[in-house]
Design an enzyme around this catalytic site. Structure first.
Site, short mmCIF file in Angstrom:
data_model
loop_
_atom_site.label_atom_id
_atom_site.label_comp_id
_atom_site.label_asym_id
_atom_site.label_seq_id
_atom_site.Cartn_x
_atom_site.Cartn_y
_atom_site.Cartn_z
N GLU A 140 0.81 -1.22 0.00
CA GLU A 140 0.00 0.00 0.00
C GLU A 140 0.85 1.27 0.00
O GLU A 140 0.33 2.36 -0.25
CB GLU A 140 -0.94 -0.01 1.21
CG GLU A 140 -1.97 -1.13 1.14
CD GLU A 140 -2.82 -1.23 2.39
OE1 GLU A 140 -4.02 -0.97 2.33
OE2 GLU A 140 -2.26 -1.60 3.46
N ASP B 243 -12.11 -3.91 -3.12
CA ASP B 243 -13.14 -4.95 -3.08
C ASP B 243 -14.41 -4.30 -2.60
O ASP B 243 -14.40 -3.13 -2.19
CB ASP B 243 -12.71 -6.08 -2.13
CG ASP B 243 -12.51 -5.58 -0.71
OD1 ASP B 243 -13.48 -5.56 0.06
OD2 ASP B 243 -11.39 -5.15 -0.36
N1 ADE Z 1 -9.53 -3.32 3.50
C1 ADE Z 1 -9.73 -3.63 2.20
N2 ADE Z 1 -10.86 -4.33 2.05
C2 ADE Z 1 -11.39 -4.47 3.28
C3 ADE Z 1 -12.54 -5.12 3.78
N3 ADE Z 1 -13.38 -5.75 2.95
N4 ADE Z 1 -12.77 -5.09 5.12
C4 ADE Z 1 -11.91 -4.45 5.94
N5 ADE Z 1 -10.81 -3.85 5.53
C5 ADE Z 1 -10.55 -3.84 4.21
#
Ligand code: ADE
Length: 272
Positions: free
Chosen positions: A33, A236
């Site tokens: 990141e 996501d």
């Molecule tokens: N960081 C990236 N995706 C995430 C998720 N689905 N839940 C918590 N932290 C995250």
């Protein structure tokens, strides 16, 4: 606020007056990141690395701005401990957190970017003693990001999209990125189910993104009066596909976005 510390950044200007060179603290949870930030610092100014509380803090100048760059690792405690060290041991002037997040807002797609206006802990619940989400004895549930820093980050994101958004989308097979500004929520869970993300939407309808560190950073910065801002690229949508989507976004895309945003943000900051 200045606390001195391992990197108390005060020097003299040409006329002998004391000037502040307090650095900016930049952190992410995972190395992917941060992109190439530490390599860019090494090439530009050289890097001094100080190990403190089992974390490496990298000091130098990157894209014209004096910075302390480090990894918080994952979760709210790790983030709080790291930002506390940035404030007390490295005397940072302000803090920027970069990384990925799960999309929660229905308009927020993989590849979009969210700049926080405010952050809160979605898993904090001391009810009925205190209202759900409120930090007990602080009386705050939503911590505001610093308006000027958030504006500068959002401007850097918009420049990135104008200059490279189409090419990035084509290269990675994502939508052309969009920038959203609003609420980021944090908790000590990776949210990876349709029911989990629905529950977050029901409880906090204005939440745009979920991650695991930002609100902890924002709380510590609030308590010490240090400006902070958080920028997150959506890896996501926090549903059943989240683990695969997160993993491929993290390895293939996250660093490119972070490099592109931070370079523009730091160059603009170094120019003032
Ligand atoms: N960081 C990236 N995706 C995430 C998720 N689905 N839940 C918590 N932290 C995250």
């Amino acid at each position: 606020m200045s606390t001195g510390g391992l990197n108390a950044g005060v020097g003299a200007d040409g006329a002998g007056a004391l000037v502040s060179h307090r650095p900016l603290g930049i952190l992410a949870a995972l190395p992917q990141e941060l992109g190439d930030l530490i390599e860019a610092m090494r090439a530009e100014s050289g890097v001094r690395t100080i190990t403190h509380g089992q974390r490496d803090y990298h000091l130098g100048t990157v894209h014209g701005a004096p910075c302390v760059v480090t990894l918080a690792r994952v979760g709210k405690v790790a983030a709080a401990a790291t930002v506390s060290a940035l404030i007390h041991a490295f005397d940072v002037e302000a803090v920027v957190f970069t990384g990925v997040a799960g999309g929660v807002g229905t308009e927020v797609r993989v590849g979009d970017i969210v700049v926080a206006n405010a952050l809160m802990q979605h898993d904090l619940d001391a009810s009925p003693l205190f209202p759900r989400f409120e930090v007990p004895l602080l009386g705050v549930s939503r911590f505001a990001a610093d308006g000027a820093l958030a504006d500068q980050l959002a401007a850097a994101c918009e420049r990135f999209i104008a200059e490279e958004g189409g090419a990035s989308a084509a290269r990675f097979g994502t939508h052309e990125p969009r920038v959203h500004r609003g609420l980021i929520i944090s908790g000590d869970q990776f949210v990876a189910s349709a029911t989990g993300v629905e529950a977050l939407r029901d409880a906090l309808p204005d939440a745009l993104a979920v991650e695991m560190e930002g609100a902890a950073i924002a709380q510590v910065c609030y308590e010490y009066g240090v400006p902070c801002a958080v920028v997150r690229t959506i890896s996501d949508t926090a549903d059943d596909h989240a683990p695969q989507s997160f993993a491929s976004f993290l390895t293939e895309i996250a660093g490119t976005y972070s490099n592109a945003i931070l370079r523009r943000f730091l160059e603009a900051r170094g120019a003032v």
